[in-house]
Design a protein around this motif. Sequence first.
Motif, short mmCIF file in Angstrom:
data_model
loop_
_atom_site.label_atom_id
_atom_site.label_comp_id
_atom_site.label_asym_id
_atom_site.label_seq_id
_atom_site.Cartn_x
_atom_site.Cartn_y
_atom_site.Cartn_z
N SER A 41 0.82 -1.21 0.00
CA SER A 41 0.00 0.00 0.00
C SER A 41 0.85 1.25 0.00
CB SER A 41 -0.91 0.02 1.23
OG SER A 41 -1.91 -0.96 1.14
N TRP A 241 -5.48 -2.39 -5.51
CA TRP A 241 -6.10 -3.54 -4.87
C TRP A 241 -7.14 -4.27 -5.73
CZ3 TRP A 241 -3.46 -5.73 -1.51
CH2 TRP A 241 -2.69 -5.02 -0.59
N TRP A 302 -20.56 -2.19 -3.85
CA TRP A 302 -19.55 -2.88 -3.06
C TRP A 302 -20.18 -3.77 -2.00
CZ3 TRP A 302 -15.31 -4.93 -3.60
CH2 TRP A 302 -14.15 -4.32 -4.12
N ILE A 369 -6.92 -0.49 3.49
CA ILE A 369 -7.15 -1.82 2.92
C ILE A 369 -5.94 -2.72 3.18
CG2 ILE A 369 -7.47 -3.11 0.76
CD1 ILE A 369 -9.07 -0.62 -0.25
N PHE A 389 -10.27 -10.05 1.95
CA PHE A 389 -10.57 -8.91 1.08
C PHE A 389 -11.91 -8.28 1.44
CE2 PHE A 389 -7.40 -10.48 -2.17
CZ PHE A 389 -6.69 -9.29 -2.25
N ALA A 392 -11.40 -6.17 4.43
CA ALA A 392 -10.51 -5.05 4.12
C ALA A 392 -11.24 -3.96 3.34
CB ALA A 392 -9.30 -5.56 3.31
N PHE A 393 -12.06 -4.34 2.37
CA PHE A 393 -12.76 -3.32 1.56
C PHE A 393 -13.86 -2.63 2.36
CE2 PHE A 393 -10.91 -5.48 -2.22
CZ PHE A 393 -10.38 -4.34 -2.82
N THR A 395 -13.35 -1.21 5.04
CA THR A 395 -12.74 -0.02 5.64
C THR A 395 -13.06 1.25 4.85
OG1 THR A 395 -10.66 -0.36 4.43
CG2 THR A 395 -10.84 -1.36 6.63
N GLN A 396 -13.60 1.08 3.64
CA GLN A 396 -13.99 2.26 2.84
C GLN A 396 -15.28 2.89 3.36
OE1 GLN A 396 -12.80 1.36 -1.67
NE2 GLN A 396 -14.02 -0.28 -0.78
#
Length: 433
Positions: A41, A241, A302, A369, A389, A392-393, A395-396
Amino acid sequence: MWLLWGVGVTAYVLSVTNRTSLASVGVDAAVRFDADASTLSMFAVIQLAVYGLMQIPAGLLLDRYGARPIITIGMVLMAAGQLVMAFAPNVGVAILARMLLGAGDAAVFPSVLRVIATWFPDQKAPVMVQMTGVIGQAGQLLALLPLAALLHATTWSVAFGSLAGLCVLFAVLTYAVIRNRPPGRDADVSVDTSTGVIRAVTSAADLREGFRESWAHPATRLAFWSHFTTPFAGTAFVMLWGFPFLTVGEGLSPALASLVITVFVVFGMFAGPVIGALSSRHPMRRSRMLVLPTVAVQVVAWLVVLALSEPAPLWLLFVLACALATGGPASMIAFDHARTYNPSHRLSTATGIVNGGGFLAGLIAIFLIGLAMDLQGAGTPETYTLDAFRIAFLTQVPLWLLGSAFIVIERKRTRLHIGLDEPRPRRRDRDHG
């Protein structure tokens, strides 16, 4: 005139290719440098940070020296960055390479805008800027299959060395072809051919006015949060990513993953003019009609993908790509806000503040992420999983919520500031009324 623009916009295409050159080879980079997700990152985060920090210096240098030397220096810096990346022995040197890349990238687009402003009539400039932005995004396509194919057919050094060679070629080409201004002019000015009005072209932030006055205007804050909230998910997806998520997480082949990201790029190129036209036609409803719905579409797409208990069907990944692709064009509305409501003497400062919003959100999203992957013990390509994943996604989501809340707040303040809404009477006044 058209030759100058053609060379400039092709240089910008190459600049975008360099910017997103880890898009399809992120897994290869992680293996080559034995980098965990947080470190991977940092390649993109530091590159974006340098790009953002260099915006004001690049503007100051453009005002002093003009487009020709600055775009040439930008290409040389990117060539140096990719050459260092080609032979980088460790993570530290690779991060230095991305810093050089970010610094060079920062010089190219403003230089092309300067060429447009000084060589084309004022009436054509907005269309030329839109065309430059749309064509430039094609550079993301070159960073997908062609670069990955070259890397896998040869070596890391050959692939990134080839990009360095292209940058050297364009450094020579831009210096040979581009001129700061038409013959007979001794300053960078733009001309309105219908009225004869001549205006000095400046690109640097107006440091005399300062950031405090610009930030004090609610329209600048509205623009900042609009640019913060709309593009970061697409930036994180296409810069780093998206490809690992699609290949290792969702199980797509590299060719299919490249196709999904190609759809992202192409749909964004088509969505840009449509969103731009709607923004011009409905200037008082941009936030409610375009910005917030765009954010909502990205969030829903998402969440649907992440909520599935198994890999998403290909058609849904295409939908996700299209949803994320609307973020970039919608983020341009932020500059409409800044231009519409800020006085001309403060516009460059406001534009600089607004531009920083998108890059700040992008680098935060990319880092979060990667950090979330590491915290789950899924920091390397061998340990990437779809479940990791998914988390992690997510976190958006706080970034979307934060940005959307401030868009609603600052939209109200902006409408009050310019007199479109009446302030709500305070409770004490209602009681006495």
